[in-house]
Design a protein around this motif. Structure first.
Motif, short mmCIF file in Angstrom:
data_model
loop_
_atom_site.label_atom_id
_atom_site.label_comp_id
_atom_site.label_asym_id
_atom_site.label_seq_id
_atom_site.Cartn_x
_atom_site.Cartn_y
_atom_site.Cartn_z
N TRP A 139 37.20 33.71 45.41
CA TRP A 139 36.77 34.85 44.67
C TRP A 139 37.78 35.63 43.80
N GLY A 140 38.99 35.50 44.07
CA GLY A 140 40.11 36.31 43.62
C GLY A 140 41.49 35.43 43.87
N VAL A 141 41.96 35.04 42.77
CA VAL A 141 42.96 34.11 43.00
C VAL A 141 44.42 34.82 42.52
N ARG A 142 44.66 35.88 41.89
CA ARG A 142 45.52 36.45 41.12
C ARG A 142 46.42 37.33 42.27
N GLY A 143 47.69 37.39 41.94
CA GLY A 143 48.67 38.11 42.80
C GLY A 143 48.89 39.60 42.16
N SER A 144 49.33 40.56 42.79
CA SER A 144 50.20 41.83 42.69
C SER A 144 49.19 42.84 41.90
N VAL A 145 48.54 42.47 40.72
CA VAL A 145 47.69 43.50 40.17
C VAL A 145 46.64 42.64 39.16
N PRO A 146 45.31 43.14 39.42
CA PRO A 146 44.45 42.43 38.44
C PRO A 146 44.86 42.27 36.99
N SER A 147 44.40 41.27 36.25
CA SER A 147 45.04 40.72 35.08
C SER A 147 43.68 40.29 34.16
N PRO A 148 42.84 41.23 33.85
CA PRO A 148 41.60 40.66 32.95
C PRO A 148 42.23 40.56 31.34
N GLY A 149 41.24 39.76 30.75
CA GLY A 149 41.67 39.72 29.38
C GLY A 149 41.42 38.17 28.85
N LYS A 150 41.52 38.02 27.50
CA LYS A 150 41.15 36.72 26.75
C LYS A 150 41.93 35.67 27.42
N ASP A 151 43.23 35.95 27.87
CA ASP A 151 44.32 35.03 28.35
C ASP A 151 44.04 34.32 29.90
N THR A 152 42.93 35.15 30.64
CA THR A 152 42.99 34.77 31.95
C THR A 152 41.58 34.45 32.36
N VAL A 153 40.81 33.89 31.46
CA VAL A 153 39.20 33.66 31.73
C VAL A 153 39.09 32.70 32.30
N ARG A 154 39.84 31.44 32.29
CA ARG A 154 39.52 30.27 32.94
C ARG A 154 40.07 30.36 34.62
N TYR A 155 41.08 30.90 34.89
CA TYR A 155 41.27 31.00 36.10
C TYR A 155 41.04 32.22 36.96
N GLY A 156 40.92 33.35 36.13
CA GLY A 156 40.27 34.68 36.73
C GLY A 156 41.61 35.47 36.78
N GLY A 157 41.21 36.94 36.74
CA GLY A 157 42.19 38.00 36.85
C GLY A 157 42.14 38.72 38.19
N ASN A 158 41.09 38.33 39.02
CA ASN A 158 40.70 39.29 40.32
C ASN A 158 41.95 38.66 41.41
N THR A 159 42.40 39.89 42.25
CA THR A 159 43.33 39.61 43.17
C THR A 159 42.65 39.03 44.57
N SER A 160 43.29 38.53 45.34
CA SER A 160 43.14 37.81 46.57
C SER A 160 41.96 38.21 47.53
N CYS A 161 40.77 37.05 47.38
CA CYS A 161 39.96 37.10 48.33
C CYS A 161 39.26 35.84 48.47
N VAL A 162 39.08 35.09 49.53
CA VAL A 162 38.71 33.67 49.92
C VAL A 162 37.66 33.82 50.82
N GLU A 163 36.70 33.11 50.61
CA GLU A 163 35.49 33.03 51.47
C GLU A 163 35.34 31.55 52.27
N MET A 164 35.31 31.66 53.53
CA MET A 164 34.98 30.15 54.08
C MET A 164 33.76 30.05 54.78
N HIS A 165 33.16 29.04 54.64
CA HIS A 165 31.60 29.07 55.57
C HIS A 165 32.24 27.76 56.40
N VAL A 166 31.93 28.35 57.66
CA VAL A 166 32.65 27.23 58.76
C VAL A 166 31.44 27.19 59.94
N GLY A 167 30.85 26.07 60.11
CA GLY A 167 29.86 25.90 61.28
C GLY A 167 28.70 27.09 61.20
#
Length: 282
Positions: free
Chosen positions: A14-42
């Motif tokens: 859900w968020g893969v960027r480090g240090s500070v959010p980086s929105p903009g036209k140059d970060t559309v494909r990878y995303g500009g949001n900072t760290s958040c990962v969800e796991m669905h396990v069992g």
């Protein structure tokens, strides 16, 4: 995404960027949001960190309420907690959030979360939170069980400390390894232990080796690693797949495209994490 069936182990970024959010036209494909990962396990929902990517995760969960989620924090630098005051499920009665982490010395996880993570930095009054919050103090290096899910922890090499998490279930495993800096003269024993034979390592590779060792602006001591070191760790641990994570905010989509080609050339299971990406381990 609705929670996966009890026979699945799925990871979503859900968020893969480090240090500070980086929105903009140059970060559309990878995303500009900072760290958040969800796991669905069992059949359970696990959330790792609360960067700005957490807001979008919360929006996706709104129609699924009431929800129960197990939330784990690596540490409390801003890029890992900025999304917490904007997590919609926290403000809805009937939701249950199990909050895990290691608080700074002298504080419990409940005190730290209420007084520092939320109270000081949050624009929303704490009394507005209606979800049932349950707190769990973890000791770095110990192992906990969540029914049949094993969660191992280990100290990572980061200023003020950080904790890595290995999640194992029915022969499958994922290692959430951020924020960490490799050692110059030896492998990190905690990374080797938690990453052993993992199906997936999510690795803090904020820099390239060239950036890390740049004579004018070196990044040594900043608490982050490189994609080359991530590949080395994946090979040393016998991991099947490697997700390059915690992208530098100044790295554009085009730059990251180039990095991904190099990663895949050096490790068959390597790729760069993107916002919204879903990886199944079963």
């Amino acid at each position: 995404m609705e929670i996966s069936p009890s026979s699945e182990f799925v990871v979503q970024f859900w968020g893969v960027r480090g240090s500070v959010p980086s929105p903009g036209k140059d970060t559309v494909r990878y995303g500009g949001n900072t760290s958040c990962v969800e796991m669905h396990v069992g059949g359970k929902r696990l959330i790792f960190d609360g960067g700005t990517g957490l807001r979008m995760l919360g929006k996706s969960l709104e129609p699924l309420q009431p929800i129960e989620a197990y939330w784990f924090f690596t540490h409390y630098h801003w890029d890992h907690i900025q999304g917490v005051p904007f997590f919609i499920p926290a403000f809805a009665e009937g939701n249950t959030l199990h909050i895990h982490g290691s608080a700074p010395e002298g504080a419990t996880m409940q005190e730290h979360f209420c007084d520092r993570v939320l109270h000081i930095n949050s624009p929303v009054p704490f009394k507005e939170i209606q979800a049932d919050l349950k707190y769990y103090d973890l000791v770095c290096g110990e192992t906990m069980m969540l029914d049949d899910i094993t969660i191992e922890t280990g100290r990572l090499n980061h200023p003020n400390g950080a904790m890595g998490y290995r999640v194992s279930w029915q022969g499958h495993s994922a290692f959430y390894c951020t924020d960490t800096e490799h050692f110059p003269d030896r492998p990190d024993e905690n990374v080797l232990r938690l990453g052993r034979d993992a199906d997936l390592i999510i690795y803090d590779a904020m820099y390239t080796d060239e950036e890390y060792h740049n004579q004018k602006t070196p990044k040594v001591g900043w608490g982050h690693s490189t994609w080359q070191e991530g590949v080395k760790a994946a090979k040393e641990t016998g991991a099947k797949r490697l997700a390059i994570f915690h992208h530098e905010p100044n790295h554009s989509d085009d730059f990251l495209d180039t990095v991904e080609v190099e990663v895949k050339d050096t490790f068959d299971g390597g790729f760069l994490a993107r916002e919204g990406m879903i990886v199944s381990l079963t």
